[in-house]
Scaffold this active site. Structure first.
Site, PDB file in Angstrom:
ATOM      1  N   LYS A 212      20.403  10.654  -3.250  1.00  0.00           N
ATOM      2  CA  LYS A 212      18.995  10.452  -3.193  1.00  0.00           C
ATOM      3  C   LYS A 212      18.377   9.649  -4.532  1.00  0.00           C
ATOM      4  O   LYS A 212      17.753   8.760  -4.444  1.00  0.00           O
ATOM      5  CB  LYS A 212      18.292  11.540  -2.813  1.00  0.00           C
ATOM      6  N   CYS A 266       7.976   7.432  -5.089  1.00  0.00           N
ATOM      7  CA  CYS A 266       9.424   7.828  -4.940  1.00  0.00           C
ATOM      8  C   CYS A 266      10.318   6.768  -6.129  1.00  0.00           C
ATOM      9  O   CYS A 266      10.833   7.323  -6.889  1.00  0.00           O
ATOM     10  CB  CYS A 266       9.889   7.228  -3.712  1.00  0.00           C
TER      11      CYS A 266
HETATM   12  N1  SAJ Z   1       8.422  -3.774  -4.763  1.00  0.00           N
HETATM   13  C1  SAJ Z   1       8.902  -4.924  -5.321  1.00  0.00           C
HETATM   14  N2  SAJ Z   1       9.534  -5.737  -5.256  1.00  0.00           N
HETATM   15  C2  SAJ Z   1      10.544  -5.761  -4.019  1.00  0.00           C
HETATM   16  C3  SAJ Z   1      10.493  -4.479  -3.364  1.00  0.00           C
HETATM   17  C4  SAJ Z   1       9.803  -3.314  -3.731  1.00  0.00           C
HETATM   18  O1  SAJ Z   1       8.004  -5.145  -6.301  1.00  0.00           O
HETATM   19  O2  SAJ Z   1      11.246  -6.606  -3.893  1.00  0.00           O
HETATM   20  C5  SAJ Z   1       7.880  -2.647  -4.669  1.00  0.00           C
HETATM   21  C6  SAJ Z   1       6.694  -2.603  -3.798  1.00  0.00           C
HETATM   22  O3  SAJ Z   1       5.579  -3.387  -4.002  1.00  0.00           O
HETATM   23  C7  SAJ Z   1       6.460  -1.062  -4.233  1.00  0.00           C
HETATM   24  C8  SAJ Z   1       7.647  -0.583  -4.746  1.00  0.00           C
HETATM   25  O4  SAJ Z   1       8.419  -1.470  -5.158  1.00  0.00           O
HETATM   26  O5  SAJ Z   1       5.475  -1.148  -4.970  1.00  0.00           O
HETATM   27  C9  SAJ Z   1       8.262   0.524  -3.776  1.00  0.00           C
HETATM   28  O6  SAJ Z   1       8.378   0.021  -2.431  1.00  0.00           O
HETATM   29  P1  SAJ Z   1       9.498  -0.117  -1.372  1.00  0.00           P
HETATM   30  O7  SAJ Z   1       9.178  -0.351   0.063  1.00  0.00           O
HETATM   31  O8  SAJ Z   1      10.784  -0.578  -1.671  1.00  0.00           O
HETATM   32  O9  SAJ Z   1       9.962   1.655  -1.169  1.00  0.00           O
HETATM   33  P2  SAJ Z   1       9.063   2.896  -0.802  1.00  0.00           P
HETATM   34  O10 SAJ Z   1       8.568   3.589  -2.164  1.00  0.00           O
HETATM   35  O11 SAJ Z   1       7.973   2.960   0.196  1.00  0.00           O
HETATM   36  O12 SAJ Z   1      10.286   3.936  -0.365  1.00  0.00           O
HETATM   37  C10 SAJ Z   1      11.304   4.197  -1.024  1.00  0.00           C
HETATM   38  C11 SAJ Z   1      12.530   3.900   0.287  1.00  0.00           C
HETATM   39  N3  SAJ Z   1      13.838   4.025  -0.571  1.00  0.00           N
HETATM   40  C12 SAJ Z   1      14.715   2.769  -0.574  1.00  0.00           C
HETATM   41  O13 SAJ Z   1      14.509   1.828   0.063  1.00  0.00           O
HETATM   42  C13 SAJ Z   1      15.931   3.079  -1.447  1.00  0.00           C
HETATM   43  C14 SAJ Z   1      12.663   4.795   1.361  1.00  0.00           C
HETATM   44  O14 SAJ Z   1      13.825   4.775   2.335  1.00  0.00           O
HETATM   45  C15 SAJ Z   1      12.719   6.372   0.756  1.00  0.00           C
HETATM   46  O15 SAJ Z   1      12.600   7.068   2.011  1.00  0.00           O
HETATM   47  C16 SAJ Z   1      11.274   6.575  -0.006  1.00  0.00           C
HETATM   48  O16 SAJ Z   1      11.453   5.623  -1.262  1.00  0.00           O
HETATM   49  C17 SAJ Z   1      11.578   8.123  -0.513  1.00  0.00           C
HETATM   50  O17 SAJ Z   1      10.813   8.929   0.011  1.00  0.00           O
HETATM   51  O18 SAJ Z   1      12.335   8.219  -1.572  1.00  0.00           O
END
Ligand code: SAJ
Length: 416
Positions: A212, A266
């Protein structure tokens, strides 16, 4: 091997309540346990105390047929699922106090033969710590039958569901289960098999914990690479968005997108659990966290630079407060930190905030008298410097001619 009829789910939050409800609608007798009396009362009326699509149907249905009840006292059960928070302390180590408190509720109810599952996102070793903690409270029991003592089976099964899709992903996602013993792993597999249609992958507890954390650290490290590229490119006068787009044409390159920093509860948290477990060995993971955490300060400097070139009366429009696009979730959002710091550093400036997904400013911003929430069109119109913080569709679709003559700091590259 025991048969599980009755399950107690400890912690009725975003993960615990959906898990309790899905088990109850699949024929098990479920008791949800929470310290918040108001939430317990709401659930016993068949209501859901937070927003999650379709959850109320499961809760109302299970409560009405009597398979789901809620209480503040942990009852006896065949299986216990712990879904309590694991926040981090000021020194970035995990705060396990909620897990220990849940264990103190479970321990007196154990008779031997029960299954205890930890679902909370946890540093490696936490499931073993939970198991040892339980045995410390109940030395008449054992984890493996040693000295003929009755066994308590302990396993980890991390949640990986996406808020907003929880009731679908609970059923369709693959799961990882890892027990302290093989028997615990097998018992946990049987329990999740009741509702999980995805594959259930079996491993040991520490590997399940790490899986995880590694998923979210993988994202964090790759976002840090993109954020570092954005700072390097700015220095070299190169458009980072074009650069990444071009590099990504290579069949084995897939660079993520830079932004104002990484938010949410997360990806910005979980990597620290790996770092605190192996501080000397986690140098890349720690650096990625630091690189992403440093991005907001760089964005603030960009705004200050832009302001130097316009008059002292110039106003700033900050577009977006959420931690990512098209949601209303403001928790751990880098945009909030940036706006807050700008309001402190530039007390004489008016900062106009547009966030189409909220109707009022969050409490952390209400004490700043130079911050004003308004609609996007007006904020942009009145501003001299426009700071784009979140790639909401509303901002992507707005009429670009509104930006003519304004200084633009676009942290998401949507207006190239
Ligand atoms: N972000 C960037 N650049 C990117 C992608 C994301 O700056 O290219 C930023 C977003 O703007 C945001 C942060 O990263 O601030 C996180 O966003 P996200 O959409 O990548 O992820 P979360 O936090 O919404 O959800 C994650 C997911 N994990 C993965 O993709 C490995 C989700 O599947 C998990 O269930 C969740 O964490 C969790 O509960 O752990």
């Amino acid at each position: 091997m025991n048969t599980i009829h009755k399950v107690a789910v400890i912690g009725l939050g975003y993960i615990g309540l959906p898990t309790a409800a899905i088990l109850a609608t699949n024929g098990l007798q479920v008791v949800g346990v929470d310290i918040k009396q108001d939430n317990v009362d709401a659930i016993n009326r068949g209501e859901v105390p937070f927003v999650e699509p379709d959850l109320h149907i499961h809760v109302a249905g299970a409560v009405s047929v009597g398979t789901l009840t809620a209480t503040t006292e942990t009852p006896a059960a065949d299986a216990f699922i712990l879904a309590v928070p694991t926040p981090f302390n000021a020194d970035k180590t995990a705060d396990l106090s909620y897990i220990e408190a849940a264990a103190r509720g479970v321990a007196p109810q154990l008779r031997g033969g029960e299954l205890v599952i930890l679902e909370s996102t946890s540093p490696p070793g936490t499931t073993q710590h939970l198991a040892d903690y339980l045995i410390g409270l109940r030395p008449d029991l054992s984890l493996d039958g040693a000295q003929g003592k009755p066994i308590v089976h302990v396993a980890h099964c991390p949640e990986r569901v996406l808020p907003g899709r929880v009731m679908i992903e609970l059923v369709t996602n693959d799961r990882i289960v890892g027990g302290i013993t093989d028997e615990a792993t097998e018992l946990a597999r049987q329990l999740y098999h009741v509702f999980c249609q995805g594959d259930i992958h079996l491993t040991d507890a520490a590997t399940a914990e790490m899986a995880k954390l590694v998923e979210n650290s993988y994202r964090d490290v790759n976002i840090a690479f993109a954020n570092e590229l954005s700072v390097i490119s700015d220095k070299m006068g190169i458009d980072v968005w074009e650069l990444i787009e071009l590099a990504n044409h290579h069949p084995r390159v897939n660079i993520l997108q830079p932004g104002p920093g990484v938010g949410g509860h997360c990806i910005a948290v979980d990597p620290w659990f790996i770092v605190s477990a192996a501080p000397n060995e986690s140098r890349l993971i720690r650096q990625a966290r630091e690189t992403n955490d440093a991005k907001p300060a760089w964005v603030i400097d960009q705004v200050k630079l832009a302001l130097k070139e316009v008059g002292s009366e110039a106003k700033v429009a900050a577009l977006g407060l959420a931690f990512k696009a098209n949601i209303d979730d403001l928790r751990e959002s880098p945009a909030i930190g940036i706006v807050k710091q700008l309001s402190v550093d530039l007390p004489e400036r008016t900062i106009l905030i547009a966030e189409p997904h909220v109707t009022m400013l969050p409490q952390s911003l209400t004490s700043s008298s130079n911050l004003h929430l308004m609609n996007t069109e007006r904020a942009v119109k009145e501003a001299d410097v426009v700071l784009l913080l979140v790639d909401h569709d509303e901002f992507k679709e707005m009429d670009r001619s509104a930006l003519l003559g304004k200084s633009v700091v676009d942290t998401r590259g949507i207006w190239r």
